[in-house]
Design an enzyme around this catalytic site. Sequence first.
Site, PDB file in Angstrom:
ATOM      1  N   GLU A 110      30.367  44.588  52.788  1.00 55.90           N
ATOM      2  CA  GLU A 110      29.168  44.971  52.053  1.00 55.90           C
ATOM      3  C   GLU A 110      28.392  43.779  51.475  1.00 55.90           C
ATOM      4  O   GLU A 110      28.958  42.726  51.207  1.00 55.90           O
ATOM      5  CB  GLU A 110      29.546  45.946  50.938  1.00 55.90           C
ATOM      6  CG  GLU A 110      30.110  47.234  51.532  1.00 55.90           C
ATOM      7  CD  GLU A 110      30.363  48.332  50.518  1.00 55.90           C
ATOM      8  OE1 GLU A 110      29.899  49.450  50.761  1.00 55.90           O
ATOM      9  OE2 GLU A 110      31.007  48.082  49.489  1.00 55.90           O
ATOM     10  N   CYS A 123      24.354  39.296  46.471  1.00 53.99           N
ATOM     11  CA  CYS A 123      25.809  39.197  46.347  1.00 53.99           C
ATOM     12  C   CYS A 123      26.403  39.367  47.746  1.00 53.99           C
ATOM     13  O   CYS A 123      26.244  40.425  48.365  1.00 53.99           O
ATOM     14  CB  CYS A 123      26.262  40.308  45.395  1.00 53.99           C
ATOM     15  SG  CYS A 123      28.043  40.370  45.192  1.00 53.99           S
ATOM     16  N   CYS A 130      40.435  42.138  51.103  1.00 58.68           N
ATOM     17  CA  CYS A 130      40.895  41.028  50.265  1.00 58.68           C
ATOM     18  C   CYS A 130      42.407  41.119  50.135  1.00 58.68           C
ATOM     19  O   CYS A 130      42.969  42.212  50.079  1.00 58.68           O
ATOM     20  CB  CYS A 130      40.244  41.101  48.880  1.00 58.68           C
ATOM     21  SG  CYS A 130      40.584  39.645  47.854  1.00 58.68           S
ATOM     22  N   CYS A 134      44.216  42.234  43.166  1.00 58.64           N
ATOM     23  CA  CYS A 134      43.940  42.422  41.733  1.00 58.64           C
ATOM     24  C   CYS A 134      43.985  43.933  41.440  1.00 58.64           C
ATOM     25  O   CYS A 134      43.402  44.734  42.169  1.00 58.64           O
ATOM     26  CB  CYS A 134      42.582  41.830  41.369  1.00 58.64           C
ATOM     27  SG  CYS A 134      42.545  40.044  41.651  1.00 58.64           S
ATOM     28  N   CYS A 137      40.617  46.265  41.097  1.00 56.63           N
ATOM     29  CA  CYS A 137      39.504  46.037  42.030  1.00 56.63           C
ATOM     30  C   CYS A 137      39.617  46.946  43.248  1.00 56.63           C
ATOM     31  O   CYS A 137      40.674  47.035  43.886  1.00 56.63           O
ATOM     32  CB  CYS A 137      39.505  44.575  42.467  1.00 56.63           C
ATOM     33  SG  CYS A 137      38.210  44.194  43.663  1.00 56.63           S
ATOM     34  N   CYS A 362      30.196  45.565  40.442  1.00 54.83           N
ATOM     35  CA  CYS A 362      31.335  44.648  40.601  1.00 54.83           C
ATOM     36  C   CYS A 362      32.617  45.427  40.822  1.00 54.83           C
ATOM     37  O   CYS A 362      32.925  46.346  40.067  1.00 54.83           O
ATOM     38  CB  CYS A 362      31.551  43.836  39.331  1.00 54.83           C
ATOM     39  SG  CYS A 362      30.165  42.882  38.858  1.00 54.83           S
TER      40      CYS A 362
HETATM   41  N1  SAH Z   1      37.623  37.298  44.688  1.00 52.84           N
HETATM   42  C1  SAH Z   1      36.626  36.674  43.879  1.00 52.84           C
HETATM   43  C2  SAH Z   1      35.271  37.250  44.159  1.00 52.84           C
HETATM   44  C3  SAH Z   1      35.078  38.660  43.629  1.00 52.84           C
HETATM   45  S1  SAH Z   1      33.811  38.559  42.492  1.00 52.84           S
HETATM   46  C4  SAH Z   1      37.017  36.749  42.435  1.00 52.84           C
HETATM   47  O1  SAH Z   1      38.028  37.369  42.139  1.00 52.84           O
HETATM   48  O2  SAH Z   1      36.382  36.147  41.597  1.00 52.84           O
HETATM   49  C5  SAH Z   1      33.806  40.082  41.772  1.00 52.84           C
HETATM   50  C6  SAH Z   1      34.034  40.065  40.269  1.00 52.84           C
HETATM   51  O3  SAH Z   1      34.156  41.411  39.852  1.00 52.84           O
HETATM   52  C7  SAH Z   1      35.343  39.380  39.906  1.00 52.84           C
HETATM   53  O4  SAH Z   1      35.259  38.767  38.660  1.00 52.84           O
HETATM   54  C8  SAH Z   1      36.261  40.554  39.839  1.00 52.84           C
HETATM   55  O5  SAH Z   1      37.423  40.284  39.107  1.00 52.84           O
HETATM   56  C9  SAH Z   1      35.374  41.589  39.184  1.00 52.84           C
HETATM   57  N2  SAH Z   1      35.852  42.946  39.414  1.00 52.84           N
HETATM   58  C10 SAH Z   1      36.724  43.381  40.340  1.00 52.84           C
HETATM   59  N3  SAH Z   1      36.929  44.696  40.218  1.00 52.84           N
HETATM   60  C11 SAH Z   1      36.161  45.111  39.193  1.00 52.84           C
HETATM   61  C12 SAH Z   1      35.903  46.387  38.620  1.00 52.84           C
HETATM   62  N4  SAH Z   1      36.476  47.484  39.087  1.00 52.84           N
HETATM   63  N5  SAH Z   1      35.035  46.446  37.584  1.00 52.84           N
HETATM   64  C13 SAH Z   1      34.411  45.335  37.144  1.00 52.84           C
HETATM   65  N6  SAH Z   1      34.598  44.116  37.665  1.00 52.84           N
HETATM   66  C14 SAH Z   1      35.460  44.004  38.674  1.00 52.84           C
END
Ligand code: SAH
Length: 389
Positions: A110, A123, A130, A134, A137, A362
């Site tokens: 996406e 973005c 991935c 985490c 996410c 995000c």
């Molecule tokens: N893998 C990289 C790039 C992802 S950026 C990283 O971890 O930084 C996307 C951002 O959104 C990251 O800070 C991630 O931790 C955050 N994120 C992931 N899941 C989320 C969610 N459900 N709600 C809000 N932020 C989230």
Amino acid sequence: MLQAGCSLRPETTMVAVGDSKVNLLGLERAGLEAFAVELGGKAFRARQLMGWMYKRGVGRFDDMSDLAKSFRALLAERAEIRVPAIVSAQQSADGTRKWLLRADASQAFEMVFIPEPGRGTLCISSQVGCAMDCSFCATAQQGFNRNLTTAEIVGQVFLAHRELGACPGEVQRTGERIVTNVVLMGMGEPLANFRNVVPAIRILLDDLGFDISRRRVTLSTSGLVPQIYRLAEEVNCALAVSLHAPDDALRSELVPINRRHPIAELLEACWHYIDEQNGRSVTFEYVMLEGVNDSPQQARALAALLRGHPAKLNLIPFNPFPGTHYRRSPPAAIERFRDELLRRGLVATIRRTRGDDIDAACGQLAGRVQDRTRVRLGSRLSAVAAAGA
Ligand code: SAH
């Protein structure tokens, strides 16, 4: 809407023509020069090609009128300018747009565009799925399929301009850009795809490429420490780090890579990055999870960790997705958390949620990851721990 004088037209659709062709969107300036020479041309042809591609948005060699016909014919035979195909497109009530893009027959990833007064943030994704696992996410739930190529990463920016009716070179005429900022915050962990991501960033920054300022291209990482050091040597862009917790016990639960590279090591790498890059600050992302990481005490611990360093905090209200057991912190808790940080001299902002009605916010990007190998960092690390390694 198309801009006057912009040669970027829908009919310049770049089609897949065969696997053996070199996709020019994957070549940095030096690579493009070498390719032009390999075709029997002069190295400066690369400059002309970049002008057509990145300033005028042209994707067909036939339209590149100042290239000799014979050279254009060679290009058509050996090369292509191919962007990812669009599977579907959605638009949010707040103007945010999301595209599902095809990687392979069954895989998709996406891309999101977030318009704001005075700026437009694109973005982009760096991987299909991935492997970082985490816990909060949506992308992690999908597992990992594969790295995107440099051409697929750059191709997203090229495609977005076409979709938005924007011409990258338009800025020379109007002084305005539609895509002002690019963030590698879509699907995937960019530093786990270092080999393809670094050349892509160079093309975004190159003045013959998209010519975006280094402060407006941001790579976000979950904290791959060795690659942060390598990044500092190889490219100069803004860095964001997904911190999400003030202590190792909690961070290891939320961001499993922390078990390998704990907070102290990660912060060391961040300060090194800023020193090397002559940068202003690292942005630390902190997702606000109710009852997990949002207490005033945790805010104070976070402030103690970052105080006196070139750090900015970006608090992200958690965006829910099906199957998650986390909840978003209430607005009052988020504001209180921010105020604790501000009171201690930190720079902290709350990220406004955009595009959540189309799952474009995000952490909500799920793409379509089938045939996933399910190589997940969390499971690998726990297997290592269980084996007593
Ligand atoms: N893998 C990289 C790039 C992802 S950026 C990283 O971890 O930084 C996307 C951002 O959104 C990251 O800070 C991630 O931790 C955050 N994120 C992931 N899941 C989320 C969610 N459900 N709600 C809000 N932020 C989230």
